[in-house]
Design an enzyme around this catalytic site. Structure first.
Site, PDB file in Angstrom:
ATOM      1  N   GLU A 128      -9.962  10.936  -0.212  1.00 20.42           N
ATOM      2  CA  GLU A 128     -11.182  10.288  -0.692  1.00 20.42           C
ATOM      3  C   GLU A 128     -11.543  10.483  -1.701  1.00 20.42           C
ATOM      4  OE1 GLU A 128     -10.739   6.765  -0.326  1.00 20.42           O
ATOM      5  OE2 GLU A 128      -9.871   7.576   1.533  1.00 20.42           O
ATOM      6  N   HIS A 137      -2.170   8.387  -5.692  1.00 23.15           N
ATOM      7  CA  HIS A 137      -1.590   8.361  -4.767  1.00 23.15           C
ATOM      8  C   HIS A 137      -0.270   9.333  -5.304  1.00 23.15           C
ATOM      9  CE1 HIS A 137      -3.540   5.517  -1.781  1.00 23.15           C
ATOM     10  NE2 HIS A 137      -4.282   5.955  -2.020  1.00 23.15           N
TER      11      HIS A 137
HETATM   12  N1  TQI Z   1      -7.977   3.779   1.916  1.00 25.58           N
HETATM   13  C1  TQI Z   1      -6.956   3.669   1.462  1.00 25.58           C
HETATM   14  C2  TQI Z   1      -6.964   5.133   0.989  1.00 25.58           C
HETATM   15  O1  TQI Z   1      -8.508   5.564   0.052  1.00 25.58           O
HETATM   16  C3  TQI Z   1      -7.851   2.412  -0.013  1.00 25.58           C
HETATM   17  C4  TQI Z   1      -6.426   2.598  -1.521  1.00 25.58           C
HETATM   18  C5  TQI Z   1      -5.953   1.853  -1.246  1.00 25.58           C
HETATM   19  C6  TQI Z   1      -6.550   2.963  -2.936  1.00 25.58           C
HETATM   20  N2  TQI Z   1      -4.845   1.738  -2.444  1.00 25.58           N
HETATM   21  C7  TQI Z   1      -5.368   2.679  -3.218  1.00 25.58           C
HETATM   22  C8  TQI Z   1      -7.976   4.473  -2.936  1.00 25.58           C
HETATM   23  C9  TQI Z   1      -5.384   2.766  -4.518  1.00 25.58           C
HETATM   24  C10 TQI Z   1      -7.314   4.452  -4.657  1.00 25.58           C
HETATM   25  C11 TQI Z   1      -6.210   4.136  -5.440  1.00 25.58           C
HETATM   26  O2  TQI Z   1      -5.486   4.810  -0.021  1.00 25.58           O
HETATM   27  S1  TQI Z   1      -7.410   3.646   3.871  1.00 25.58           S
HETATM   28  C12 TQI Z   1      -5.835   7.433   3.864  1.00 25.58           C
HETATM   29  C13 TQI Z   1      -3.434   7.514   3.794  1.00 25.58           C
HETATM   30  C14 TQI Z   1      -6.123   5.065   3.557  1.00 25.58           C
HETATM   31  C15 TQI Z   1      -5.398   5.676   3.873  1.00 25.58           C
HETATM   32  O3  TQI Z   1      -8.161   3.092   4.571  1.00 25.58           O
HETATM   33  O4  TQI Z   1      -6.242   2.822   3.448  1.00 25.58           O
HETATM   34  C16 TQI Z   1      -5.655   8.395   3.799  1.00 25.58           C
HETATM   35  C17 TQI Z   1      -7.682   6.735   3.870  1.00 25.58           C
HETATM   36  F1  TQI Z   1      -3.769   7.708   2.987  1.00 25.58           F
HETATM   37  F2  TQI Z   1      -3.638   8.415   4.791  1.00 25.58           F
HETATM   38  F3  TQI Z   1      -2.998   6.408   4.276  1.00 25.58           F
HETATM   39  C18 TQI Z   1      -7.617   7.788   4.197  1.00 25.58           C
HETATM   40 CL1  TQI Z   1      -5.807   9.637   4.036  1.00 25.58          CL
HETATM   41 ZN    ZN Z   2      -5.476   6.461  -0.427  1.00 26.19          ZN
END
Ligand code: TQI
Ligand code: ZN
Ligand code: ZN
Length: 170
Positions: A128, A137
């Protein structure tokens, strides 16, 4: 390969010292605060950025809080698993975590075995913070910014791809 948000938002070049604060409604242990400190350190190790914890939640650049369900930003949390946390691109600084997750803070592998749907707090925090700094990503599977995390696993080391992304921005 890493990605950036549309328009490549980032913290301004003259803002190398960024502050963060925890929502005072969430009393956190020193152990939990230490997890965030280490997560910030991983990014400051490879950039000229510095992150300092301050008391004022209203004055800090980055604000961190644990919330359940609907917490007022139109992106409600959903209980155990599903969405774990979200962070917004610069200069928002908002970093929200789902209070209903079974967060593991010790980094002790044994604690994963005894906790159902355990999620490693430091792994999520490092990911985050990448978003807070402007990284989207990545397609590199081992990278911190790869959009999948395995429950009961720890992934906290930046890969070359994460470092290249953050060094492009800062
Ligand atoms: N939250 C998503 C994430 O942080 C939120 C999200 C979706 C997002 N699409 C996005 C944020 C695009 C920014 C840009 O990715 S989550 C992971 C991982 C999440 C997911 O709760 O799904 C991690 C939180 F990468 F593993 F999928 C932490 Cl490490
Ligand atoms: Zn993310
Ligand atoms: Zn939120």
């Amino acid at each position: 390969h890493y990605t950036l948000f549309p328009g490549e938002p980032r913290w301004p070049r003259n803002r190398r010292d960024l502050t963060y604060a925890f929502d005072p409604r969430n009393p956190l242990t020193e152990e939990v605060k230490g997890v965030f400190s280490r997560a910030f350190q991983r990014w400051s190790d490879v950039t000229a950025l510095n992150f300092t914890l301050i008391d004022s939640f209203t004055r800090s650049d980055i604000t961190i809080g644990f919330y359940s369900g609907d917490h007022g930003d139109g992106e409600p949390f959903d209980g155990v698993l599903g969405t774990l946390a979200h962070a917004f691109s610069p200069p928002s600084g908002k970093f929200h975590l789902d209070a209903d997750e079974n967060w593991v803070v010790s980094g002790d592998l044994d604690s994963f075995l005894s906790v159902t749907a355990a999620v490693d707090l430091e792994s999520v925090a490092v990911h985050e913070i990448g978003h807070l700094l402007g990284l989207g990503h990545s397609s590199v599977e081992d990278s911190i910014m790869y959009p999948t995390i395995t429950t009961g696993k720890r992934k906290v080391d930046l890969t070359n791809d994460d470092v290249e992304g953050i060094q492009y921005l800062y």
